[in-house]
Design an enzyme around this catalytic site. Structure first.
Site, PDB file in Angstrom:
ATOM      1  N   VAL A  83      -9.288   2.720   3.689  1.00 33.31           N
ATOM      2  CA  VAL A  83      -8.285   1.823   4.266  1.00 33.31           C
ATOM      3  C   VAL A  83      -8.611   1.504   5.716  1.00 33.31           C
ATOM      4  CG1 VAL A  83      -6.428   2.617   2.734  1.00 33.31           C
ATOM      5  CG2 VAL A  83      -6.775   3.760   4.939  1.00 33.31           C
ATOM      6  N   GLU A  84      -8.007   0.427   6.206  1.00 29.09           N
ATOM      7  CA  GLU A  84      -8.186   0.031   7.606  1.00 29.09           C
ATOM      8  C   GLU A  84      -7.018   0.479   8.475  1.00 29.09           C
ATOM      9  OE1 GLU A  84      -8.468  -4.190   7.568  1.00 29.09           O
ATOM     10  OE2 GLU A  84     -10.412  -4.264   6.564  1.00 29.09           O
ATOM     11  N   THR A  85      -5.835   0.605   7.860  1.00 30.59           N
ATOM     12  CA  THR A  85      -4.602   0.832   8.624  1.00 30.59           C
ATOM     13  C   THR A  85      -3.793   1.969   8.018  1.00 30.59           C
ATOM     14  OG1 THR A  85      -4.484  -1.512   9.233  1.00 30.59           O
ATOM     15  CG2 THR A  85      -2.447  -0.233   9.408  1.00 30.59           C
TER      16      THR A  85
END
Length: 366
Positions: A83-85
């Protein structure tokens, strides 16, 4: 800024969990039901009657379908890299009351060092974003105001997204966090803490007056809650044509101190719901309104988000409703027996004891 597309985000109301203490947590065995309310895209004096019809007729309930049992987190790197966030709930995840949970600063520093975006979302409406920024600072955490999204902010953002008229007023059952965010958004408000000392003298023939220019009632957690506020909110919702009933959240409990659980904002919302016989529009978790706002604000794909929280029916459902990965931490409201109860239909992707397990599990695998 919100767009008309975003204002069409789903705003939903959810049933609260039982009021749980350490003795009865294991009795949590209810499937979660919630109502989905079609959002109101526009608001004007000429649309008041249609607004009421939409709110009354569009409520429908659905049962959360059972999911595969949650996996205990074993490989934090795999989740981190996927994931990025990371969206974190605050109470029960970052802190309890005014006490920081062990290992939080080091965990957040590690995630930032890996280039992850961190966002902090709370259903607690007592503070504004700016005030929450000061709380993070007081606990030694470097978090910017732009990374914080409280349900007080969500209430104001929702009114802005439906073009709520600036000449209408908002009656506040809640604390100054809601009032600050409404003022920043340019809305007039009445009520709030100043009504906490007001009493009603019930005499024969007594008629309580209310402001007919109130076009919305916003109900959040309120330590100054009283009968005056219930009656005033009830009169506005029932007698002012098209008056909106907005709840910041329906949380059953909250962490005012780290010693025990306390009655949450859902108890105040429940009182007004009971007297008006109206379902509120919920702008906090698990409503997708805040998730849609965050995805738009930061230009994030929801599949690249992991929601981390301690509540099944708000945090985890919030992530699932938004199409995100979900991680339950057992440092707050939800215990392992509650999660594993056969009748619990809400299962996160992963669970672990606390967010600092990101560090301890990584160290164990080295």
């Amino acid at each position: 800024m919100l767009t008309s597309k975003l204002s069409a985000a789903a705003v939903s109301s959810s049933s609260s969990t039982l009021f749980l203490n350490h003795r009865n947590r294991s009795n949590f065995a209810k499937k979660i039901h919630f109502n989905s309310l079609r959002p109101i895209v526009g608001w004007s004096c000429s649309k008041k009657s249609s607004t009421r019809r939409k709110m009354d007729s569009s409520a429908s309930s659905r049962v959360v379908s059972p999911r595969a049992s949650a996996q205990q987190l074993q490989d934090p790197d795999q989740l981190i890299d996927s994931v990025e966030t990371f969206i974190f709930d605050c109470d029960g995840v970052i802190w309890k009351g005014d006490k920081l949970i062990d290992g939080v600063p080091e965990t957040l520093d590690m995630l930032r060092s890996k280039g992850k975006r961190l966002v902090f979302v709370t259903n607690n409406s007592t503070k504004s974003r700016k005030q929450y920024g000061k709380k993070f600072e007081s606990l030694g955490l470097d978090v910017s105001e732009e990374e914080i999204f409280a349900s007080s902010f969500a209430a104001a953002a929702y009114l802005k997204s439906i073009d709520f008229p600036k000449d209408k007023k908002v009656y506040v059952v809640g604390e100054e966090g809601i009032q600050i965010e409404l003022e920043l958004a340019g809305f007039q408000y009445i009520g709030g803490p100043v009504d906490g000392d007001k009493k009603i003298e019930l005499k024969p023939g007594f008629l309580m007056e209310h402001d007919e220019e109130v076009g919305a009632v916003v109900v959040g957690f309120d330590r100054y809650f009283n009968y005056y506020k219930i009656q005033y909110a009830t009169l506005c919702i029932r007698e002012n044509p098209g008056c909106l009933f907005i709840a910041t959240n329906r949380d059953a409990v909250t962490h005012l101190t780290d010693a025990q659980e306390w009655a949450g904002g859902g108890s105040m919302v429940g009182a007004v719901r009971g007297s008006t016989q109206r379902e509120p529009l919920v702008v906090g978790k698990p409503s997708t309104f805040m998730m849609d706002y965050l995805a738009n604000e930061f230009n994030i794909s929801k599949s690249q988000i992991c929601m981390v929280g301690d509540r099944l029916d708000t945090d985890i459902l919030f992530g699932q409703n938004g199409g995100c990965k979900t991680l339950l931490v057992l440092s707050g409201v939800t215990s392992l027996p509650m999660l594993q109860n056969p009748e619990n239909a809400i299962q996160p992707d992963f669970y672990t004891n606390k967010i600092s397990d990101f560090l301890s599990l990584k160290a164990a695998t080295v």
